[in-house]
Design a protein around this motif. Structure first.
Motif, PDB file in Angstrom:
ATOM      1  N   LEU A 128      60.788  44.834 -34.591  1.00  0.00           N
ATOM      2  CA  LEU A 128      61.185  45.398 -33.299  1.00  0.00           C
ATOM      3  C   LEU A 128      62.698  45.561 -33.195  1.00  0.00           C
ATOM      4  O   LEU A 128      63.193  46.527 -32.605  1.00  0.00           O
ATOM      5  N   LEU A 129      63.454  44.617 -33.772  1.00  0.00           N
ATOM      6  CA  LEU A 129      64.913  44.682 -33.688  1.00  0.00           C
ATOM      7  C   LEU A 129      65.502  45.718 -34.634  1.00  0.00           C
ATOM      8  O   LEU A 129      66.535  46.331 -34.334  1.00  0.00           O
ATOM      9  N   ASN A 130      64.867  45.910 -35.784  1.00  0.00           N
ATOM     10  CA  ASN A 130      65.417  46.817 -36.785  1.00  0.00           C
ATOM     11  C   ASN A 130      64.769  48.197 -36.772  1.00  0.00           C
ATOM     12  O   ASN A 130      65.231  49.105 -37.460  1.00  0.00           O
ATOM     13  N   HIS A 131      63.699  48.318 -36.009  1.00  0.00           N
ATOM     14  CA  HIS A 131      63.065  49.615 -35.830  1.00  0.00           C
ATOM     15  C   HIS A 131      63.965  50.487 -34.963  1.00  0.00           C
ATOM     16  O   HIS A 131      64.688  49.987 -34.098  1.00  0.00           O
ATOM     17  N   ASP A 132      63.946  51.802 -35.198  1.00  0.00           N
ATOM     18  CA  ASP A 132      64.721  52.696 -34.342  1.00  0.00           C
ATOM     19  C   ASP A 132      64.320  52.463 -32.888  1.00  0.00           C
ATOM     20  O   ASP A 132      63.155  52.623 -32.520  1.00  0.00           O
ATOM     21  N   ALA A 133      65.292  52.061 -32.083  1.00  0.00           N
ATOM     22  CA  ALA A 133      65.000  51.730 -30.686  1.00  0.00           C
ATOM     23  C   ALA A 133      64.368  52.925 -29.978  1.00  0.00           C
ATOM     24  O   ALA A 133      64.847  54.051 -30.089  1.00  0.00           O
ATOM     25  N   GLU A 134      63.284  52.661 -29.274  1.00  0.00           N
ATOM     26  CA  GLU A 134      62.630  53.716 -28.519  1.00  0.00           C
ATOM     27  C   GLU A 134      61.948  53.118 -27.302  1.00  0.00           C
ATOM     28  O   GLU A 134      61.690  51.915 -27.234  1.00  0.00           O
ATOM     29  N   MET A 135      61.655  53.970 -26.354  1.00  0.00           N
ATOM     30  CA  MET A 135      60.973  53.534 -25.148  1.00  0.00           C
ATOM     31  C   MET A 135      59.461  53.545 -25.387  1.00  0.00           C
ATOM     32  O   MET A 135      58.928  54.445 -26.041  1.00  0.00           O
TER      33      MET A 135
END
Length: 262
Positions: A128-135
């Motif tokens: 979750l932290l290293n995944h491309d941030a998305e809504m």
């Protein structure tokens, strides 16, 4: 050769059918074979009451993936929980939503489920932290403890299961014979006689709901239609039916299919 089709007629007893004509619809039979007792309902009102109750306890939020915190404790090494922004209590993912989260970060869900909760929590948090941030849009339900029922895209257009059931009730009433649309009767395979007038039980019902979907199948089998004659001279009868399905957690889209049934 032209086939003469007559208007539907009311019957007061069972009637012969010829299963050699037409084709089998495995979708309906597979639902009947696979549903456990706690997913079977005896009337549309019972089904509507059940799916409405969970809708009333539901909460939908849109959050950023990087803001979700994953927790696991030594006191319960088999369960992990999530802290979702804006929430006061930890949220427990269901089997379905856990798979959605794993898919979101590119982790194999089956493998993650085999890990001890603390180790799975570390891997999921890293993703979750290293995944491309998305809504994302979360669907939560408070049923004694807060469950995370679904994780979908922020623009996901949810149709509630209760809305589908309510729409069907507007034409089918309770689904038990108070209108022409009802749970199907039973076929006696030894005589090939379909009996529309049987009590609805857990074994015979075709009204289903689980934590991830709803499926219902209704027919008008008290008004069969005659489409010619069988080889023995008896009427060749069939009747109308339809089935509908939906998932408010994203496992399938809303749909309906209509057909003639023997």
């Amino acid at each position: 050769m032209n086939t003469m089709i007559t208007s539907p007629r009311h019957v007061s007893s069972g009637f012969k059918v010829d299963l050699s004509r037409g084709q089998r619809i495995d979708r309906v039979s597979s639902e009947w074979f696979s549903r456990p007792d706690d997913e079977r309902y005896l009337s549309l009102s019972d089904l509507h009451r059940a799916v409405s109750a969970r809708t009333e306890r539901a909460r939908v939020r849109t959050v950023e993936t990087a803001d979700i915190r994953v927790e696991a404790t030594r006191d319960n090494a088999e369960r992990l929980s999530l802290i979702v922004p804006g929430g006061r209590e930890p949220v427990a993912p269901t089997h379905w939503s856990y798979g959605q989260l794993c898919s979101l970060v590119g982790a194999p869900a089956n493998y993650m489920r085999q890990l001890p909760a603390p180790l799975a929590a570390i891997n999921l948090q890293h993703g979750l932290l290293n995944h491309d941030a998305e809504m994302i849009k979360t669907l939560e339900m408070d049923d004694g403890r807060v469950e995370l029922r679904a994780v979908t895209g922020p623009d996901y257009g949810r149709i509630w299961d209760r809305d589908l059931v309510a729409a069907v009730m507007s034409i089918a009433g309770n689904g038990t014979g108070d209108t022409i649309w009802k749970v199907p009767g039973v076929l006696d395979w030894s005589t090939m006689t379909h009996n529309p007038f049987v009590d609805i039980t857990k074994d015979t019902t075709t009204l289903y709901a689980s934590d991830r979907d709803v499926f219902l199948f209704l027919v008008d089998d008290t008004h069969p239609i005659e489409a010619g004659r069988l080889p023995n001279g008896q009427p060749d009868l069939y009747f109308r039916g339809f089935y509908a399905w939906n998932s408010e957690v994203g496992s399938k889209t809303l749909g309906i299919a209509a057909f003639y049934l023997r």
